[in-house]
Design a protein around this motif. Structure first.
Motif, PDB file in Angstrom:
ATOM      1  N   SER A  56       8.906  18.818 -11.275  1.00 42.45           N
ATOM      2  CA  SER A  56       7.878  19.924 -11.636  1.00 42.45           C
ATOM      3  C   SER A  56       6.768  19.376 -10.561  1.00 42.45           C
ATOM      4  O   SER A  56       6.122  20.468 -10.277  1.00 42.45           O
ATOM      5  CB  SER A  56       7.246  19.836 -12.999  1.00 42.45           C
TER       6      SER A  56
ATOM      7  N   ARG B 194      16.986  17.995  -8.164  1.00 39.46           N
ATOM      8  CA  ARG B 194      17.725  18.854  -8.910  1.00 39.46           C
ATOM      9  C   ARG B 194      19.145  19.014  -8.686  1.00 39.46           C
ATOM     10  O   ARG B 194      20.151  19.140  -9.553  1.00 39.46           O
ATOM     11  CB  ARG B 194      17.132  20.358  -8.852  1.00 39.46           C
TER      12      ARG B 194
ATOM     13  N   GLU C 201       4.983  23.010 -17.772  1.00 36.50           N
ATOM     14  CA  GLU C 201       6.093  22.428 -17.159  1.00 36.50           C
ATOM     15  C   GLU C 201       6.575  21.444 -17.924  1.00 36.50           C
ATOM     16  O   GLU C 201       6.670  20.145 -17.640  1.00 36.50           O
ATOM     17  CB  GLU C 201       5.823  22.209 -15.672  1.00 36.50           C
ATOM     18  N   LEU C 202       7.445  21.795 -19.038  1.00 33.15           N
ATOM     19  CA  LEU C 202       8.081  20.737 -19.627  1.00 33.15           C
ATOM     20  C   LEU C 202       9.272  21.358 -20.266  1.00 33.15           C
ATOM     21  O   LEU C 202       9.460  22.477 -20.371  1.00 33.15           O
ATOM     22  CB  LEU C 202       7.459  20.191 -20.943  1.00 33.15           C
TER      23      LEU C 202
ATOM     24  N   LYS D  71      -0.493  12.012 -27.539  1.00 37.19           N
ATOM     25  CA  LYS D  71      -0.141  12.984 -28.483  1.00 37.19           C
ATOM     26  C   LYS D  71      -1.401  13.671 -29.082  1.00 37.19           C
ATOM     27  O   LYS D  71      -1.216  14.995 -29.271  1.00 37.19           O
ATOM     28  CB  LYS D  71       0.786  12.790 -29.519  1.00 37.19           C
TER      29      LYS D  71
ATOM     30  N   TRP E  34      10.287  15.359 -25.723  1.00 31.14           N
ATOM     31  CA  TRP E  34       8.780  15.464 -25.822  1.00 31.14           C
ATOM     32  C   TRP E  34       8.466  15.780 -27.594  1.00 31.14           C
ATOM     33  O   TRP E  34       7.590  15.356 -27.746  1.00 31.14           O
ATOM     34  CB  TRP E  34       8.383  16.927 -24.996  1.00 31.14           C
TER      35      TRP E  34
ATOM     36  N   GLU F 200      10.118  25.378 -18.457  1.00 31.68           N
ATOM     37  CA  GLU F 200       8.626  25.980 -18.537  1.00 31.68           C
ATOM     38  C   GLU F 200       8.043  26.976 -19.955  1.00 31.68           C
ATOM     39  O   GLU F 200       9.204  27.454 -20.423  1.00 31.68           O
ATOM     40  CB  GLU F 200       8.248  26.868 -17.239  1.00 31.68           C
TER      41      GLU F 200
ATOM     42  N   TYR G 207      12.631  11.445 -14.187  1.00 32.69           N
ATOM     43  CA  TYR G 207      13.354  12.454 -13.272  1.00 32.69           C
ATOM     44  C   TYR G 207      13.073  13.811 -13.629  1.00 32.69           C
ATOM     45  O   TYR G 207      13.246  14.669 -13.047  1.00 32.69           O
ATOM     46  CB  TYR G 207      14.850  12.044 -13.649  1.00 32.69           C
ATOM     47  N   ASP G 208      12.495  14.105 -14.723  1.00 31.35           N
ATOM     48  CA  ASP G 208      12.142  15.299 -15.238  1.00 31.35           C
ATOM     49  C   ASP G 208      10.658  15.758 -14.753  1.00 31.35           C
ATOM     50  O   ASP G 208      10.738  17.021 -14.199  1.00 31.35           O
ATOM     51  CB  ASP G 208      11.989  15.492 -16.630  1.00 31.35           C
TER      52      ASP G 208
ATOM     53  N   TYR H  75      16.773  22.281 -18.858  1.00 35.21           N
ATOM     54  CA  TYR H  75      17.305  21.349 -19.389  1.00 35.21           C
ATOM     55  C   TYR H  75      16.211  20.015 -18.859  1.00 35.21           C
ATOM     56  O   TYR H  75      15.864  19.404 -19.912  1.00 35.21           O
ATOM     57  CB  TYR H  75      18.844  20.987 -19.136  1.00 35.21           C
ATOM     58  N   ASP H  76      16.580  19.713 -17.748  1.00 29.86           N
ATOM     59  CA  ASP H  76      15.527  18.479 -17.448  1.00 29.86           C
ATOM     60  C   ASP H  76      14.334  18.912 -16.961  1.00 29.86           C
ATOM     61  O   ASP H  76      13.227  18.431 -16.969  1.00 29.86           O
ATOM     62  CB  ASP H  76      16.125  17.692 -16.092  1.00 29.86           C
ATOM     63  N   GLN H  77      14.259  20.227 -16.311  1.00 29.74           N
ATOM     64  CA  GLN H  77      12.820  20.979 -16.141  1.00 29.74           C
ATOM     65  C   GLN H  77      12.882  22.458 -16.978  1.00 29.74           C
ATOM     66  O   GLN H  77      14.069  23.041 -16.777  1.00 29.74           O
ATOM     67  CB  GLN H  77      12.734  21.113 -14.729  1.00 29.74           C
TER      68      GLN H  77
END
Lengths: 492, 477
Positions: free
Chosen positions: B212, B227, A280-281, B149, A308, A261, B207-208, A257-259
């Motif tokens: 990672s 998280r 990692e999106l 992009k 994204w 892969e 935050y996202d 959701y927020d992270q």
């Protein structure tokens, strides 16, 4: 205002209606005028600058005078020619480089396909997240496998005899399955099932996703192998031997959701896999596996949604991958909803069909956006792709390519969900056929208004007669639960 | 006639001819552009008549050359704001030539293009946006994003850095640079920028990615801490973009206005959110979803009287929409009108007998007044109607445990983990119950589950592990 307003994207007039002949003739006149002036200046320049001018029979003075007169005359003429010519072509409002601006009137063809409900009857509002056509028992008749996300199970819609389908549960206690594919993972000659599990369908960033392979014992009895768990929510798994070691590996799309892969799982021994993260999106919807660049190695393409809105190409360099973004929208609300592998232009290079129709957002209910629709990324070779808009479809999901009218050209069909935002409009399209006229002009033809809220579409020769049959699945999360359909086959 | 005079005369003639020619050419050019500027009119039959009337007026003004630039500008806004993007783009093509000093035209066209992923022409358009007299930062941010992009990282970095030179607190430029670092696998650089970014925006941006990046750098505890703050953050907000925002003043699309209102409310800009919704309701006064959204916004602002009016209107317009009843009942309970809340709940259930939410609320009501068996039945009904959400399981499980029916309650809580795996409350409760039952194997299993769940609060984990140590005489796993 009526909510029918949202059909504007389906019913607008063709914007490419400026007469091409006129456009070309204007351009021609303008270019001609420019060419004349350019020729004149070339001549003039030569007259002044020629190293041989002193040998010219005319004296320099007379030559200068001639040039001055000519300059006056011809520059004036040029100005008049320029003033007289139509300048519109030089400064004509530019239209898009792609096919985005081409729109057609949607034709109502709701009687074109005949629907037939198959499988179990509707009890609770169905959550059919995915359908895949496959002849699971290899009896020569095409079946369907699918996911019931609410019931945490995988089912097999077995075509027991021609046209007669029996629903058999082949996997249970699988938390929120959303995608199922068939592949022979252990090289024993039967088809195993690759199941993508989100753990929980609604927004949740916990590591509650998993990948389960249902191993087929050859008689369509399945034993589960958890090959990835405690991970971001998984939305798609596809098989391919990426390192060419003879064992099937997996490409995995993880929405999270927020992270989230994209990763590939290298099969190291039976049912044992080693993880390799590729990206990692958050927001992965689908992965596709094919040799996209013609180097005879299987590559991966992944669709990333959330904020994204990008499509990535992972080029297989021989057991490792090089990542490249091949398309990306700057509209964080573009609503990417699915990609599909096809060779739309029949050039042997795999292309990508792509829908954007996810209408969830900051309003009370999900709904349509003006940019929702269907497009394809033409594979131009070497890992390059060209974007083409196919057409508009609010709430578009799950594109497929199919020669629906059997005219020799691959058409595109997509379904739609959650675009009736105010629950008032019974005429919201739920399935649209984009008919290819053979020149990649796609004419939108409405196939269905009901059942509504279809998020999965599959196509196959279910009747074994060479005619394509479509299969749709409904996923109902918003009351009122009307116009529902669980699994529907659509044939001519 | 002297030679000089002759020469002068020629030059004058020449200059005059050029001037006349240029003026004539420009006039014709402008006329030609205006003639081609009007797009074919789309089907407006389903739209508010006012929109069609305004479009007609603009077209007439353009054709008659009555302030044509202004008219074409208005036409472009009308088309863009109402989702007629090809038509809007067509207008922008002319406006960028006729009125190049106004950066809005090139910018808005670029937004349409890059929205469809047509990034190269969008970049061309964005580069046309003048930086004087107004330096419109969102245009430069969009240019950076669009360059990113298409994979032109060097140019994207250049654009973002230039923005930060003049606007050092510009968060979206920092985010863009962090993305560029990630693209190039410069994890430490990305980390540094993202740490600044989350600090600057209170985790609205970055935050996202930062989680990672921490995980890449092996800093799993930091990653888990972020998280653990939220089940689903989803905090990303697009940049404030006044040139796009102002389009909504010309919108006749109630749904797009409701989306814009929602976006404004999340920023939060409640005044703007209210204005957008009020316009949407003016356009579609009979739409329950809009009333519900407005009521929810008013409730958030604690404007209870107005919120109640809107919830009531919502239930009148859509009596089968259970959320309307649920929120109205909840509002009445909030303002202390318990009897009113119960009455509305009852009415809601009469209209929506299959609403899992209303059955759960009724369970709460019955539990509150001590009618436990009926409350349990209501919770069971809620689960039956919506087996995919943990809330009703938790209510039922805790109610059963509270009523001394622990085995039943624990069984229900275990079922809840099927609906929502790793739910932190359930995992901790099950761990404590196992410890209480001196079932060490089960306790270890649940503690291990809890450790996988970053949303288990440290204080809860401490309580569980201390209870484990106290009961079994050794450290918790």
């Amino acid at each position: 205002m009526s909510s029918g307003a949202f059909f504007r994207t389906l019913s607008a007039t063709c914007n490419a209606s400026r007469p091409p002949k006129q456009r070309f003739s204007r351009l021609f006149v303008h270019r001609l005028a420019i060419a004349r002036v350019a020729d004149f200046y070339t001549w003039l320049a030569c007259g002044f600058e020629s190293p041989h001018r002193s040998s010219h029979p005319m004296s320099f003075r007379s030559s200068t005078r001639r040039h001055l007169w000519c300059t006056t005359l011809l520059v004036s003429s040029a100005a008049i020619v320029l003033a007289g010519c139509d300048p519109a072509s030089s400064s004509k409002p530019r239209t898009s480089s792609g096919t985005r601006t081409v729109r057609h009137q949607a034709v109502d063809r709701t009687g074109y396909l005949r629907p037939e409900a198959v499988g179990a009857a509707i009890a609770a509002p169905p959550w059919i997240a995915h359908l895949t056509p496959v002849d699971l028992d290899r009896d020569g008749r095409l079946d369907l496998i699918g996911c019931e996300s609410q019931e945490n199970r995988i089912f097999w819609l077995r075509q027991a005899s021609p046209g007669r389908y029996e629903e058999v549960t082949v996997g249970t206690d699988l938390l929120a399955p959303v995608h199922v594919e068939a592949a022979d993972m252990d090289a024993d000659g039967d088809l195993d099932l690759l199941v993508s599990l989100m753990g929980y369908v609604f927004p949740n960033n916990d590591k509650i996703g998993s990948v389960v392979i249902l191993e087929n014992d050859g008689s369509q009895h399945f034993a589960p192998h958890v090959v990835l768990d405690h991970t971001s929510r998984v939305t798609d798994v596809r098989a391919g031997d990426f390192n060419e070691d003879g064992r099937m590996d997996l490409a995995v799309g993880q929405f999270g959701y927020d992270q989230g892969e994209i990763r590939w799982l290298e099969q190291t021994s039976p049912w044992q896999f080693k993880e390799h993260v590729l990206l990692e999106l958050s927001g992965a919807i689908n992965v596709l596996v094919a040799d996209f660049n013609g180097d005879r190695r299987l590559d991966i393409v992944a669709l990333i949604s959330q904020q994204w809105e990008e499509i990535y190409f992972f080029e297989n360099t021989g057991g490792a991958f090089r990542s490249k973004r091949i398309w990306g929208s700057t509209n964080e609300d573009y609503g990417s909803s699915g990609i599909y592998l096809t060779d739309l232009n029949n050039d042997t290079r795999p292309d990508i069909l792509y829908t954007n129709g996810d209408g969830f957002g900051p309003a009370a209910l999900p709904g349509p956006r003006p940019w929702h629709g269907v497009q394809w990324l033409e594979n131009t070779g070497g890992g390059f792709f060209r974007y083409h808009r196919i057409g508009d479809l609010p709430g578009a999901y799950s594109p497929v390519s199919v020669d629906l009218d059997q005219d020799g050209h691959l058409d595109v069909v997509a379904v739609s969900a959650y675009s009736d935002w105010d629950k008032k409009n019974p005429r919201v399209v739920s399935m649209m056929w984009f008919r290819n006229d053979g020149r990649f002009n796609f004419e939108p033809q409405i196939l269905a208004y009901a059942p509504k809220d279809l998020i999965t579409l599959a196509v196959g020769d279910f009747d074994g007669d060479g005619s394509p049959v479509l299969a749709t699945g409904g996923f109902y999360i918003f009351a009122p639960h009307i116009n529902m359909g669980r699994i529907t086959l659509w044939r001519r | 006639m002297g030679k000089k005079t002759l020469l002068a005369g020629i030059l004058v003639c020449l200059a005059a001819a050029i001037a006349v020619g240029t003026i004539a050419w420009r006039a014709r050019q402008r006329a030609a552009i205006l003639a081609a500027a009007l797009p074919d009119r789309p089907d407006l039959s389903a739209w508010a008549p006012e929109l069609a009337a305004r479009i007609t007026s603009c077209e007439t003004r353009v054709r008659e050359r009555t302030d044509p630039i202004s008219a074409l500008g208005e036409l472009s806004r009308l088309y863009h704001a109402n989702g007629f993007l090809p038509e809007a783009s067509h207008c922008y093509g002319a406006l960028t030539v006729l009125d190049p000093a106004n950066g809005r035209w090139a910018y808005r066209d670029a937004i349409i293009l890059s929205g469809f992923g047509e990034n190269e022409p969008a970049i061309e358009r964005l580069r046309q946006v003048p930086t004087r007299p107004v330096d419109y930062v969102p245009a430069r941010l969009r240019l950076g994003e669009t360059l990113l992009k298409v994979g032109n990282i060097d140019d994207a970095i250049g654009v973002y850095r230039a923005i930060l030179e003049t606007h050092p607190k510009e968060s979206y430029a920092l985010l863009g640079l962090a993305r560029c670092d990630i693209e190039r696998e410069r994890w430490q650089d990305a980390r540094e920028k993202l740490e600044r970014l989350v600090d600057q925006t209170n985790y609205m941006l970055g935050y996202d990615l930062i989680v990672s990046v921490y995980e890449r750098l092996g800093e799993t505890a930091r990653a888990a801490a972020i998280r653990g703050q939220m089940r689903a953050w989803g905090a990303f907000r697009d940049m404030l973009d006044p040139w796009m925002e102002e389009l909504l003043e010309d919108s006749y699309d109630p749904y797009q206005l409701s989306l814009a209102s929602g976006a404004a409310a999340r920023r939060p800009d409640h005044a703007l959110a209210l204005r957008r919704l009020e316009r949407a309701i003016t356009l579609a006064p009979e739409t329950a979803a809009l009333r519900f959204q407005l009521a929810s916004l008013l409730l958030e602002r604690k404007e209870y009287v107005k919120a109640r009016e809107q919830f009531e209107r919502c239930t009148q317009l859509a009596p089968k929409f259970a959320d309307g009843w649920a929120h109205l009942s909840g509002l009445l309970a909030t303002v202390g009108d318990r009897a009113g809340a119960d009455r509305i709940l009852e009415e809601g259930l009469r209209n929506c007998p299959d609403s899992p939410g209303l059955h759960m609320m009724n369970g709460h009501r019955l539990k509150r007044i001590g009618r436990l068996e009926e409350a349990i039945a209501e919770y069971r009904r809620s689960i039956e109607l919506r087996p995919t959400e943990a809330d009703a399981y938790i209510e039922l499980g805790t109610t059963l445990i509270g009523a001394g029916r622990s085995a039943e309650g624990i069984s229900v809580l275990e079922s809840a983990l099927v609906a929502e795996p790793q739910h932190p409350f359930i995992v901790c409760t099950l761990a404590l119950h196992a410890i209480e039952q001196r079932d060490e194997a089960a306790a270890r299993k649940w503690i291990e589950q809890a450790r996988l769940q970053p949303r288990v609060k440290p204080v809860d984990m401490k309580q569980v592990t201390e209870a484990y140590s106290a009961t079994f005489g050794r450290r918790a796993p």
